[in-house]
Scaffold this motif. Structure first.
Motif, PDB file in Angstrom:
ATOM      1  N   MET A 125      -3.976   2.632   3.373  1.00 49.27           N
ATOM      2  CA  MET A 125      -3.732   1.308   3.978  1.00 49.27           C
ATOM      3  C   MET A 125      -2.881   0.469   3.032  1.00 49.27           C
ATOM      4  N   LEU A 126      -1.954  -0.267   3.602  1.00 49.37           N
ATOM      5  CA  LEU A 126      -1.031  -1.091   2.823  1.00 49.37           C
ATOM      6  C   LEU A 126      -1.430  -2.560   2.910  1.00 49.37           C
ATOM      7  N   SER A 127      -1.395  -3.241   1.750  1.00 51.46           N
ATOM      8  CA  SER A 127      -1.637  -4.679   1.718  1.00 51.46           C
ATOM      9  C   SER A 127      -0.546  -5.346   0.895  1.00 51.46           C
ATOM     10  N   GLN A 128      -0.369  -6.638   1.133  1.00 52.23           N
ATOM     11  CA  GLN A 128       0.655  -7.379   0.396  1.00 52.23           C
ATOM     12  C   GLN A 128       0.149  -8.781   0.092  1.00 52.23           C
ATOM     13  N   LEU A 129       0.344  -9.198  -1.161  1.00 51.49           N
ATOM     14  CA  LEU A 129      -0.024 -10.561  -1.564  1.00 51.49           C
ATOM     15  C   LEU A 129       1.000 -11.063  -2.571  1.00 51.49           C
ATOM     16  N   CYS A 130       0.804 -12.290  -3.054  1.00 54.39           N
ATOM     17  CA  CYS A 130       1.807 -12.937  -3.904  1.00 54.39           C
ATOM     18  C   CYS A 130       1.282 -13.165  -5.313  1.00 54.39           C
ATOM     19  N   ALA A 131       2.152 -12.909  -6.283  1.00 56.20           N
ATOM     20  CA  ALA A 131       1.919 -13.272  -7.677  1.00 56.20           C
ATOM     21  C   ALA A 131       3.187 -13.983  -8.146  1.00 56.20           C
ATOM     22  N   ALA A 132       3.326 -14.168  -9.448  1.00 55.46           N
ATOM     23  CA  ALA A 132       4.508 -14.870  -9.969  1.00 55.46           C
ATOM     24  C   ALA A 132       4.817 -14.358 -11.363  1.00 55.46           C
ATOM     25  N   ALA A 133       6.085 -14.446 -11.730  1.00 57.35           N
ATOM     26  CA  ALA A 133       6.544 -14.093 -13.076  1.00 57.35           C
ATOM     27  C   ALA A 133       7.359 -15.253 -13.622  1.00 57.35           C
ATOM     28  N   VAL A 134       7.239 -15.481 -14.915  1.00 58.23           N
ATOM     29  CA  VAL A 134       7.953 -16.579 -15.575  1.00 58.23           C
ATOM     30  C   VAL A 134       9.247 -16.051 -16.174  1.00 58.23           C
ATOM     31  N   ILE A 135      10.351 -16.739 -15.885  1.00 62.20           N
ATOM     32  CA  ILE A 135      11.649 -16.450 -16.492  1.00 62.20           C
ATOM     33  C   ILE A 135      12.168 -17.754 -17.070  1.00 62.20           C
ATOM     34  N   GLY A 136      12.252 -17.827 -18.393  1.00 61.08           N
ATOM     35  CA  GLY A 136      12.592 -19.083 -19.047  1.00 61.08           C
ATOM     36  C   GLY A 136      11.421 -20.032 -18.928  1.00 61.08           C
ATOM     37  N   ILE A 188       9.302 -17.196 -10.626  1.00 57.93           N
ATOM     38  CA  ILE A 188       9.801 -16.610  -9.383  1.00 57.93           C
ATOM     39  C   ILE A 188       8.654 -15.892  -8.686  1.00 57.93           C
ATOM     40  N   ARG A 189       8.759 -15.794  -7.392  1.00 56.79           N
ATOM     41  CA  ARG A 189       7.722 -15.123  -6.593  1.00 56.79           C
ATOM     42  C   ARG A 189       7.808 -13.618  -6.780  1.00 56.79           C
ATOM     43  N   ILE A 190       6.658 -12.995  -6.941  1.00 58.32           N
ATOM     44  CA  ILE A 190       6.554 -11.534  -7.030  1.00 58.32           C
ATOM     45  C   ILE A 190       5.619 -11.065  -5.923  1.00 58.32           C
ATOM     46  N   ASP A 191       6.090 -10.174  -5.070  1.00 55.40           N
ATOM     47  CA  ASP A 191       5.254  -9.591  -4.023  1.00 55.40           C
ATOM     48  C   ASP A 191       4.554  -8.359  -4.581  1.00 55.40           C
ATOM     49  N   VAL A 192       3.236  -8.348  -4.455  1.00 54.69           N
ATOM     50  CA  VAL A 192       2.427  -7.220  -4.940  1.00 54.69           C
ATOM     51  C   VAL A 192       2.047  -6.375  -3.722  1.00 54.69           C
ATOM     52  N   GLU A 193       2.683  -5.232  -3.599  1.00 54.54           N
ATOM     53  CA  GLU A 193       2.431  -4.317  -2.478  1.00 54.54           C
ATOM     54  C   GLU A 193       1.527  -3.193  -2.967  1.00 54.54           C
ATOM     55  N   THR A 194       0.373  -3.040  -2.317  1.00 47.79           N
ATOM     56  CA  THR A 194      -0.618  -2.048  -2.746  1.00 47.79           C
ATOM     57  C   THR A 194      -0.870  -1.080  -1.600  1.00 47.79           C
ATOM     58  N   ILE A 207      -5.983  -4.069  -4.269  1.00 52.00           N
ATOM     59  CA  ILE A 207      -6.752  -2.844  -4.024  1.00 52.00           C
ATOM     60  C   ILE A 207      -7.893  -3.115  -3.052  1.00 52.00           C
ATOM     61  N   LEU A 208      -8.610  -4.225  -3.237  1.00 52.48           N
ATOM     62  CA  LEU A 208      -9.726  -4.563  -2.347  1.00 52.48           C
ATOM     63  C   LEU A 208      -9.238  -4.847  -0.931  1.00 52.48           C
ATOM     64  N   ALA A 209      -8.034  -5.459  -0.808  1.00 45.38           N
ATOM     65  CA  ALA A 209      -7.472  -5.704   0.519  1.00 45.38           C
ATOM     66  C   ALA A 209      -7.091  -4.396   1.206  1.00 45.38           C
ATOM     67  N   SER A 210      -6.576  -3.449   0.437  1.00 46.86           N
ATOM     68  CA  SER A 210      -6.222  -2.138   0.999  1.00 46.86           C
ATOM     69  C   SER A 210      -7.456  -1.359   1.422  1.00 46.86           C
ATOM     70  N   CYS A 211      -8.581  -1.634   0.755  1.00 49.54           N
ATOM     71  CA  CYS A 211      -9.834  -0.976   1.114  1.00 49.54           C
ATOM     72  C   CYS A 211     -10.541  -1.685   2.273  1.00 49.54           C
ATOM     73  N   GLY A 212     -10.058  -2.837   2.700  1.00 54.28           N
ATOM     74  CA  GLY A 212     -10.667  -3.584   3.782  1.00 54.28           C
ATOM     75  C   GLY A 212     -11.807  -4.482   3.354  1.00 54.28           C
ATOM     76  N   ILE A 213     -12.022  -4.615   2.049  1.00 49.89           N
ATOM     77  CA  ILE A 213     -13.108  -5.469   1.554  1.00 49.89           C
ATOM     78  C   ILE A 213     -12.704  -6.944   1.623  1.00 49.89           C
ATOM     79  N   VAL A 214     -11.439  -7.219   1.408  1.00 49.55           N
ATOM     80  CA  VAL A 214     -10.909  -8.584   1.466  1.00 49.55           C
ATOM     81  C   VAL A 214      -9.931  -8.662   2.631  1.00 49.55           C
ATOM     82  N   PRO A 215     -10.030  -9.676   3.490  1.00 51.60           N
ATOM     83  CA  PRO A 215      -9.081  -9.793   4.605  1.00 51.60           C
ATOM     84  C   PRO A 215      -7.667 -10.046   4.083  1.00 51.60           C
TER      85      PRO A 215
END
Length: 519
Positions: A1-12, A16-22, A88-96
């Motif tokens: 199962m595929l899930s997607q959420l948002c994180a961020a990375a600092v440049i300077g 910027i937005r980082i998409d975390v695809e699991t 990982i928990l979203a891909s397992c269906g534990i988190v919506p």
């Protein structure tokens, strides 16, 4: 199962937005992170899996693939731990996973599932607010600084501070809703600044105090030349007490830099007092200017909107001093590396101090030079001409008289001096109202065009300035600095135009353009 959420990375100092695809798939059990992660993110696999287990979550033995997009941007740090675990928990269906697209999730995990503080929370929150995200979940220790950014942008972003992985899951599943963090900017600014040294504590040195007042009024760079024990360091440390208080925009800029550098004090949501940085003369050029393998802001950026004090200036390495030339001119630092180019703000007031001789005082008690003319000249020449050109005010700080030292009389207080500084700054703000989009707020920031417009001289003053330039062999940059200082002196005196006496006083503040034996 595929899930997607948002994180961020600092440049300077921005994020910027980082998409975390699991993705969880059948196959040999594995945990693979792709998308240019650094070693800290690669090591997070063990932290994340152990934290999940110790938090009571059972993960099936499957192949776990995580992609950090965009894949061509290098990701650094430990702030991705929580987003990896939730993915990982979203891909397992534990988190919506339905509402995770509008939620920014960040945090470093301990092995027991608790969350540790991260760096760069403020610029990450500013990015989330700018992109219209609705929620931000991060460690409780970072919640207040993130809430400041949300309040500054006036966005719908709600900031939730959590203390563990389990608490994060309960929040996302609705089992244990918590209130978003609220911050009152007015309350933060209501605290009175705490200055350790007041100008009334400094004995004598009236000329030096006046020069510091002029520097503060126009945001000019200043260098003090005097023997050991004459009060140069004390004058420098007292300077922030006469500077105008920081406005919210300045506080936000400065706090962002400290957040990225990891120097924001624990429990501090916003820095409301102008920074005072005092690096040792053994400081490397990288520590001073910023950059390095894992790029971080240097001392010049940490002093943004404040004071950078360089004591014993000639003792700094030549490389360290020369790298100051760009930030003094451009008010920002550009650090270029093979992978990327990073810019850091560096709008600081430079305050430097030095002895007139390598032996300390220029002359001994008998009036003899403490070193040979060649040694003194070699010592002074450690500071290059181009660097001196960028320092507006050169002031002599003589030894304090014994009578002044033992006197019980109190000098003028910082509060009284600050009132005059604020009046001069108010004049400058009105003057530069049309240039606000260029971030021009003080006389020291004037461009050549503005100097021609606001620093006109009469015929006698022009003649005197021309004669001084020829006699002292001044550069065109030194010419402009003299006019800027003259404009500030006129503002302190409430004069609409630069008068002859203002110009003469400004020319006298070029003592290092003279030979040392003319002191």
């Amino acid at each position: 199962m595929l899930s997607q959420l948002c994180a961020a990375a600092v440049i300077g100092v921005d994020a910027i937005r980082i998409d975390v695809e699991t993705n969880l798939d059948s196959g040999l059990p594995a945990f693979i992170v792709v998308g240019l992660p650094d070693s800290a993110i690669k090591e997070s696999r063990e932290r994340v899996m152990t934290a999940l287990k110790n938090s009571g979550f059972s993960i099936p033995p499957k192949k776990i693939t995580v992609n950090l997009a965009p894949a061509d941007v290098r990701k650094e740090g430990t702030a991705f731990d929580l987003s990896l675990a939730i993915g990982i928990l979203a891909s397992c269906g534990i988190v919506p996973s339905e509402d995770l697209g509008d939620t920014l999730i960040l945090g470093e995990l301990a092995l027991d599932g608790s969350l540790r503080r991260i760096i760069g929370a403020l610029p990450m929150a500013a990015m989330a607010a700018r992109l219209g995200m609705k929620r931000m979940i991060l460690p409780k220790e970072n919640a207040s600084e993130a809430a400041v950014a949300a309040a500054a942008c006036g966005s719908v972003l709600q900031v939730f501070g959590v203390s563990s992985l389990s608490e994060t899951v309960d929040l996302l599943t609705g089992q244990n809703p918590i209130a978003p963090t609220q911050i009152s900017v007015s309350e933060i600014f209501s605290d009175a600044p705490n200055y350790t040294i007041d100008f009334s504590d400094i004995k004598g040195q009236n000329d030096a105090k006046k020069a510091m007042e002029i520097a503060a009024a126009g945001s000019h760079n200043i260098i003090m030349i005097g023997p050991p024990g004459s009060g140069k360091t004390m004058l420098s440390k007292a300077l922030p007490s006469i500077l105008p208080p920081m406005v919210f925009e300045e506080a936000l800029e400065t706090t962002k830099i400290y957040s990225v550098a990891g120097h924001l004090p624990t429990g501090k949501a916003l820095l409301t007092q102008r920074p005072f940085r005092n690096p040792h003369h053994t400081t490397s050029s990288v520590a001073l200017i910023g950059g390095g393998t894992m790029a971080k802001p240097g001392e010049v950026s940490l002093a943004h909107n404040g004071v950078l004090f360089l004591d014993e200036l000639p003792e700094f390495s030549r490389i360290s001093l020369e790298v100051l030339r760009q930030p003094l001119e451009d008010r920002e630092v550009t650090v270029s590396r093979a992978a990327l180019t990073t810019k850091y703000p560096a709008g600081f007031m430079l305050v430097a101090a030095m002895n007139p001789s390598p032996a300390g005082a220029l002359k001994d008690e008998h009036g003899n030079l403490t070193a040979t003319p060649q040694q003194i000249q070699r010592y002074l020449s450690r500071i290059s001409g181009p660097l001196l050109d960028r320092i507006d005010i050169h002031i002599d700080v003589p030894k304090v008289n014994y009578e002044d030292l033992i006197s019980r009389a109190k000098g003028e207080s910082s509060a009284a001096i600050r009132e005059r500084v604020l009046q001069a700054r108010e004049i400058q703000q009105k003057r530069f109202m049309a240039y606000k989009n260029q971030h021009i707020f003080s006389n020291a920031q004037m461009t050549s065009r503005m100097i021609r417009e606001f620093c006109r001289l009469d015929a006698d003053s022009e003649t005197r300035l021309l004669d001084s330039m020829r006699r002292l062999n001044l550069s065109a940059r030194a010419h402009d600095r003299i006019l800027k200082v003259s404009r500030t002196i006129a503002d302190l005196n409430g004069a609409a135009d630069i008068q002859f006496r203002h110009l003469v006083q400004a020319i006298q503040y070029r003592s290092l353009d003279r030979e040392f034996w003319n002191y």
